[in-house]
Design a protein around this motif. Structure first.
Motif, PDB file in Angstrom:
ATOM      1  N   LEU A  39     -40.471  28.337  22.625  1.00  0.00           N
ATOM      2  CA  LEU A  39     -40.293  29.270  21.719  1.00  0.00           C
ATOM      3  C   LEU A  39     -39.614  28.804  20.510  1.00  0.00           C
ATOM      4  O   LEU A  39     -39.843  29.141  19.354  1.00  0.00           O
ATOM      5  N   PRO A  40     -38.583  28.050  20.724  1.00  0.00           N
ATOM      6  CA  PRO A  40     -37.986  27.452  19.623  1.00  0.00           C
ATOM      7  C   PRO A  40     -39.004  26.547  18.674  1.00  0.00           C
ATOM      8  O   PRO A  40     -38.956  26.762  17.300  1.00  0.00           O
ATOM      9  N   ALA A  41     -39.872  25.881  19.379  1.00  0.00           N
ATOM     10  CA  ALA A  41     -40.948  24.956  18.275  1.00  0.00           C
ATOM     11  C   ALA A  41     -41.843  25.834  17.722  1.00  0.00           C
ATOM     12  O   ALA A  41     -42.146  25.876  16.503  1.00  0.00           O
ATOM     13  N   LEU A  42     -42.225  27.119  18.440  1.00  0.00           N
ATOM     14  CA  LEU A  42     -43.043  28.078  17.846  1.00  0.00           C
ATOM     15  C   LEU A  42     -42.226  28.806  16.611  1.00  0.00           C
ATOM     16  O   LEU A  42     -42.902  29.098  15.607  1.00  0.00           O
ATOM     17  N   HIS A  43     -40.995  28.954  16.836  1.00  0.00           N
ATOM     18  CA  HIS A  43     -40.348  29.667  15.786  1.00  0.00           C
ATOM     19  C   HIS A  43     -40.294  28.846  14.490  1.00  0.00           C
ATOM     20  O   HIS A  43     -40.338  29.128  13.165  1.00  0.00           O
ATOM     21  N   ARG A  44     -39.922  27.369  14.698  1.00  0.00           N
ATOM     22  CA  ARG A  44     -39.892  26.450  13.731  1.00  0.00           C
ATOM     23  C   ARG A  44     -41.215  26.460  12.694  1.00  0.00           C
ATOM     24  O   ARG A  44     -41.256  26.479  11.575  1.00  0.00           O
ATOM     25  N   GLU A  45     -42.284  26.544  13.518  1.00  0.00           N
ATOM     26  CA  GLU A  45     -43.761  26.379  12.825  1.00  0.00           C
ATOM     27  C   GLU A  45     -43.953  27.670  12.113  1.00  0.00           C
ATOM     28  O   GLU A  45     -44.417  27.412  10.969  1.00  0.00           O
ATOM     29  N   LEU A  46     -43.791  28.815  12.647  1.00  0.00           N
ATOM     30  CA  LEU A  46     -43.739  29.982  12.074  1.00  0.00           C
ATOM     31  C   LEU A  46     -42.971  30.170  10.790  1.00  0.00           C
ATOM     32  O   LEU A  46     -43.674  30.482   9.659  1.00  0.00           O
ATOM     33  N   LEU A  47     -41.662  29.562  10.872  1.00  0.00           N
ATOM     34  CA  LEU A  47     -41.035  29.556   9.572  1.00  0.00           C
ATOM     35  C   LEU A  47     -41.633  28.811   8.479  1.00  0.00           C
ATOM     36  O   LEU A  47     -41.627  29.124   7.394  1.00  0.00           O
ATOM     37  N   GLU A  48     -42.212  27.535   8.996  1.00  0.00           N
ATOM     38  CA  GLU A  48     -42.857  26.630   8.046  1.00  0.00           C
ATOM     39  C   GLU A  48     -43.879  27.024   7.092  1.00  0.00           C
ATOM     40  O   GLU A  48     -44.350  27.208   6.337  1.00  0.00           O
ATOM     41  N   VAL A  49     -44.890  27.906   8.158  1.00  0.00           N
ATOM     42  CA  VAL A  49     -46.097  28.731   7.767  1.00  0.00           C
ATOM     43  C   VAL A  49     -45.756  29.521   6.620  1.00  0.00           C
ATOM     44  O   VAL A  49     -46.163  29.832   5.597  1.00  0.00           O
ATOM     45  N   ILE A  50     -44.894  30.429   7.166  1.00  0.00           N
ATOM     46  CA  ILE A  50     -44.421  31.837   6.258  1.00  0.00           C
ATOM     47  C   ILE A  50     -43.955  31.140   4.842  1.00  0.00           C
ATOM     48  O   ILE A  50     -44.031  31.947   4.073  1.00  0.00           O
ATOM     49  N   SER A  51     -43.027  30.239   4.928  1.00  0.00           N
ATOM     50  CA  SER A  51     -42.229  29.671   3.789  1.00  0.00           C
ATOM     51  C   SER A  51     -43.251  29.065   2.657  1.00  0.00           C
ATOM     52  O   SER A  51     -42.899  28.933   1.821  1.00  0.00           O
ATOM     53  N   LYS A  52     -44.540  28.643   3.106  1.00  0.00           N
ATOM     54  CA  LYS A  52     -45.475  28.407   2.082  1.00  0.00           C
ATOM     55  C   LYS A  52     -46.002  29.405   1.205  1.00  0.00           C
ATOM     56  O   LYS A  52     -46.244  29.185   0.258  1.00  0.00           O
ATOM     57  N   TYR A  53     -45.612  30.780   1.636  1.00  0.00           N
ATOM     58  CA  TYR A  53     -46.161  31.960   1.080  1.00  0.00           C
ATOM     59  C   TYR A  53     -45.032  32.662   0.409  1.00  0.00           C
ATOM     60  O   TYR A  53     -45.175  33.352  -0.592  1.00  0.00           O
ATOM     61  N   THR A  54     -43.707  32.832   1.075  1.00  0.00           N
ATOM     62  CA  THR A  54     -42.754  33.734   0.479  1.00  0.00           C
ATOM     63  C   THR A  54     -41.571  33.061   1.189  1.00  0.00           C
ATOM     64  O   THR A  54     -41.435  32.288   1.967  1.00  0.00           O
ATOM     65  N   ARG A  55     -40.269  33.345   0.579  1.00  0.00           N
ATOM     66  CA  ARG A  55     -39.249  32.928   1.084  1.00  0.00           C
ATOM     67  C   ARG A  55     -39.049  33.860   2.285  1.00  0.00           C
ATOM     68  O   ARG A  55     -38.934  35.036   2.055  1.00  0.00           O
ATOM     69  N   VAL A  56     -38.294  33.357   3.377  1.00  0.00           N
ATOM     70  CA  VAL A  56     -37.909  34.220   4.363  1.00  0.00           C
ATOM     71  C   VAL A  56     -36.853  33.593   5.262  1.00  0.00           C
ATOM     72  O   VAL A  56     -36.767  32.203   5.088  1.00  0.00           O
ATOM     73  N   ASN A  57     -35.875  34.484   5.614  1.00  0.00           N
ATOM     74  CA  ASN A  57     -34.709  33.970   6.227  1.00  0.00           C
ATOM     75  C   ASN A  57     -35.026  33.571   7.614  1.00  0.00           C
ATOM     76  O   ASN A  57     -35.693  34.370   8.459  1.00  0.00           O
TER      77      ASN A  57
END
Length: 83
Positions: A39-57
């Motif tokens: 789960l921590p690795a998946l969280h980091r990967e999701l954050l990287e992908v979403i950050s390509k398109y919009t700012r997210v906390n």
């Protein structure tokens, strides 16, 4: 047209690639229940992908995995900012 498709293959869509990765992670986790938590690795990967398109906390992405017998439910909750 087939020649152009052969020379310039289309790139897989990011949603399709993410879905395939998630399926692989879940299948791997089922085989290695006592292995490291993904789960921590998946969280980091999701954050990287979403950050390509919009700012997210990072705190706005919540992951949870519930196990009940043979049933597993992965819940992903992403709060996107208002634009």
């Amino acid at each position: 047209m087939a020649l152009l498709s052969f020379l310039f293959p289309s790139k897989p869509k990011s949603a399709t690639a993410a879905k395939e990765r998630l399926q692989i992670i879940i299948a791997r986790e089922r085989g290695h229940r006592s292995g490291p938590d993904f789960l921590p690795a998946l969280h980091r990967e999701l954050l990287e992908v979403i950050s390509k398109y919009t700012r997210v906390n990072p705190d706005d992405i919540k992951l949870s995995l519930d196990r009940q017998g043979n049933l597993e439910v992965l819940e992903v909750n992403v709060v996107l900012p208002d634009n």
